[in-house]
Enzyme design. Structure first.
Site, short mmCIF file in Angstrom:
data_model
loop_
_atom_site.label_atom_id
_atom_site.label_comp_id
_atom_site.label_asym_id
_atom_site.label_seq_id
_atom_site.Cartn_x
_atom_site.Cartn_y
_atom_site.Cartn_z
N THR B 112 0.87 -1.17 0.00
CA THR B 112 0.00 0.00 0.00
C THR B 112 0.90 1.22 0.00
OG1 THR B 112 -1.77 -1.13 1.17
CG2 THR B 112 -1.77 1.27 1.30
N LYS B 187 -7.73 1.17 -2.59
CA LYS B 187 -7.16 0.86 -1.27
C LYS B 187 -7.18 2.09 -0.37
CE LYS B 187 -5.20 -1.89 1.78
NZ LYS B 187 -3.80 -2.15 2.05
N LYS B 256 0.74 4.93 9.36
CA LYS B 256 1.18 4.97 7.95
C LYS B 256 -0.02 5.12 7.01
CE LYS B 256 2.32 1.06 5.41
NZ LYS B 256 1.75 1.19 4.06
#
Lengths: 315, 315
Positions: B112, B187, B256
Site C-alpha cells: 500500500t 485501497k 502509515k
C-alpha cells in the site's frame, strides 16, 4: 441478558370500551408502532397535538386525542414516542397537573431523549405512583412498520416482564439493565456509531469520486470487506442518487441525535472527536437547506466544498 | 467487474532451478503470502534486507537473498510487498541501476503505497520494458496465511489474466480498472473507512464505559444493528482486553495508512474531517508508546484522557 423476541400476531382480542394503551406521538415512526400494537390486540388512543398526525392515525383506524388530558383519568400503559426531551417534560407536567391516577399507569418512554431527561421525568412519574420503563428503540420507520425494531429495555424486571407481550408487538426486546437511564445510555452509544458511520460513508464515497473512481464500483468493492458497515451498505447506495432520494430518516434526526450524544458526553467529560466531526457535517447540511432530506444527503456537504474549491481554482 | 476467485491449491509442480517469482519484503504479511505462492507451485526467492525476516523465510523452506541484486538477471514475476513508497522507489532504482532484463519481468506492486507512488515507479519500470500491475491487498495477516486476501487489481487486462493463477493463490482477485493507480486508489478509500471505523469503535466503547455501562454488553447490543461495522465486530472484543492483546495489525500500520489517505486527499483538495480526527488518535497512541501494539489499543487514548480528567477533578 435476554434476547427474547415475542412475535407480533394479528388476532381479535375482546376488549372493553376503554383504551389499554395511550400512545403519545404518532409521527413518522410513532404511527406504525401504534398500528403494530393495535394488530397485537391492544385498544389504542393515539395522542398528538398535530392535526395532520391525528388525521393519518384516524385513517388507519385509531382513536385519537389532541392532548393526554382528554383521556385522563386512565388506567393502563402510556407509551411515549414524542420527539424531544422538552416535549416529554411538558407531557409529564400536563399529566401530573391534573392529579392523574398514576398508581394504575405504566409509562414506557420510547423516545430518544438521553439518560438525564428520562431519569428526571421517571423520577417525577414514580413520585406520583406510576411505574416507568426506559425503552428507546432502533431500526427506523421500515422496521417499525414490520414489528422488527430493537428495543433497549431498562427498568424493574417485573414490570418489563408484565409488558413483554406489548413490547414484543414492536420488535426484539433486549433487556439492558434494571436502572432507568440504561436504555437511553445504550441508545446514546448506538447513535454515536450511527452518526459517525453515515458521515464516514459519505466522506469515503466523496473521496472515491475525487480520486477519479466510480463511487458505485468502489462501494461494491469495499463494503463487503474490512471497511464495511451497516450504514455503508444501507445509506451508500442512496448517497449515489440525487437530493430527492426517498427519505428514510432525515438530516434533522441526526442533528438532534448527534447533539444528544454530544450533550451526554459533555456532561461526563468524555472525549468524542469523531462524533464532533460528524455532528458538524449534519449542522452544515442544515445550512445547505437539507434538514428534511434523507440523512444520506450529508454527502452534499462534501460535494459543495469540492465544487467551491474547483470554482475558485478556475478563476 | 470480475469477482473470480481462483482457489489456491497444493500440488507438486515440476520446476527448474531458477525462481519464477522474486518476492520482495517477507515481513508479517509478506511471508505468509510468499508461502501461499510456494504452495501454489511457484519457485520463490524471498528478498529482504532484514536478517531476521530472511531467517524466518528460510525456516519455512524459502530460498532467500538480502538484495534483489543477488537474483538479477531474472526472468519472471517480481512481487513487491515492501512497507513504504520510499522502499519501493529504492528497490526500483536498484533494479534499474544494473540494467536488469526488464522486458522479461512482470512487476506486481502489492504494497500500500498510494496512487502517486505506484504511478511514478510503474512509469520508470515500464520505460525499461517491464510489465507492471498495481494490486494492493486487504485482509491482514490472518487472511494472507489462508489465501483469502482481497486483491484490488488494476493494469493491463491481458497481464492480469496472465497472472491470474499466481494472484489466485493469495485470495480473491477484484479487477478494479485498467489504469495503474486505480488499485491503490480503491485501497485509499478502503483504508479511509478502516482508519475511521477502528477509532469510532474505540470512542463508542470508551463512551459506554463513561456512561456507566458494561462495554462488553453494549458491544453485544449495538454491533448487530445499525451501529455495526466489520471493525466493531473484529476489533471491539480486543479493545475490551488489555494492552498486551495479540497483535493482528499494529498502531504503526494505521499511522502509515491514515497518513497515506490524508496525503492523497490533500493532493486532490478533498475534505476529510473524520479521517483527520482518526489520524490524530493513531498519532496520539504512538505518543503513548503503543506503536507496536494491536491497533485496537487506540482505545487507550480515550482511557488516558478520562483518567487525567478524573485525577484533575480529585485535586
Amino acid at each position: 441478558m435476554s434476547t427474547d423476541k415475542t412475535v407480533a400476531y394479528e388476532v381479535a382480542v375482546p376488549v372493553g370500551g376503554a383504551p389499554d394503551v395511550v400512545f403519545v406521538g404518532v409521527g413518522a415512526i410513532g404511527l406504525p408502532m401504534a398500528t403494530r400494537l393495535k394488530l397485537g390486540g391492544h385498544r389504542i388512543t393515539a395522542v398528538d397535538p398535530f392535526p395532520t398526525a391525528r388525521a393519518k392515525a384516524e385513517d388507519t383506524g385509531l382513536s385519537t386525542a389532541a392532548s393526554i388530558l382528554e383521556v385522563l383519568p386512565f388506567s393502563g400503559v402510556v407509551v411515549v414516542m414524542v420527539a424531544t426531551a422538552a416535549q416529554l417534560s411538558e407531557l409529564v407536567t400536563t399529566a401530573l397537573g391534573v392529579g392523574a391516577v398514576l398508581p394504575d399507569q405504566t409509562w414506557i418512554v420510547m423516545s430518544t431523549v438521553g439518560p438525564d431527561a428520562v431519569r428526571i421525568e421517571a423520577g417525577r412519574l414514580s413520585a406520583a405512583g406510576a411505574r416507568v420503563l426506559d425503552v428507546p428503540v432502533t431500526g427506523g420507520v421500515a422496521r417499525a412498520s414490520t414489528g422488527e425494531l430493537t428495543l433497549f429495555a431498562s427498568g424493574d424486571r417485573d414490570v418489563i416482564e408484565e409488558e413483554r407481550q406489548l413490547l414484543g408487538c414492536l420488535g426484539t426486546v433486549r433487556v439492558v439493565g434494571t436502572a432507568i437511564g440504561e436504555g437511553q445510555s445504550v441508545k446514546v452509544v448506538n447513535q454515536h456509531l450511527c452518526s459517525i458511520h453515515i458521515v464516514a460513508a459519505a466522506e469515503a464515497l466523496a473521496l472515491a469520486a475525487r480520486l477519479g473512481l466510480d463511487p458505485g464500483a468502489v462501494l461494491d468493492l469495499v463494503s463487503s470487506g474490512a471497511g464495511g458497515s451497516w450504514m455503508l451498505n444501507d445509506r451508500g447506495p442512496r448517497m449515489l442518487e440525487d437530493t430527492d432520494v426517498t427519505v428514510t430518516s432525515t438530516i434533522g434526526i441526526f442533528v438532534k441525535d448527534s447533539n444528544l450524544v454530544a450533550t451526554a458526553a459533555d456532561q461526563l467529560g468524555a472525549d468524542i472527536p469523531l462524533l464532533r466531526a460528524a455532528q458538524e457535517r449534519y449542522t452544515r447540511a442544515v445550512e445547505l437547506g437539507l434538514e428534511r432530506r434523507d440523512d444520506s444527503r450529508v454527502i452534499e456537504t462534501y460535494q459543495v466544498e469540492a465544487t467551491a474549491r474547483s470554482d475558485a481554482g478556475e478563476r
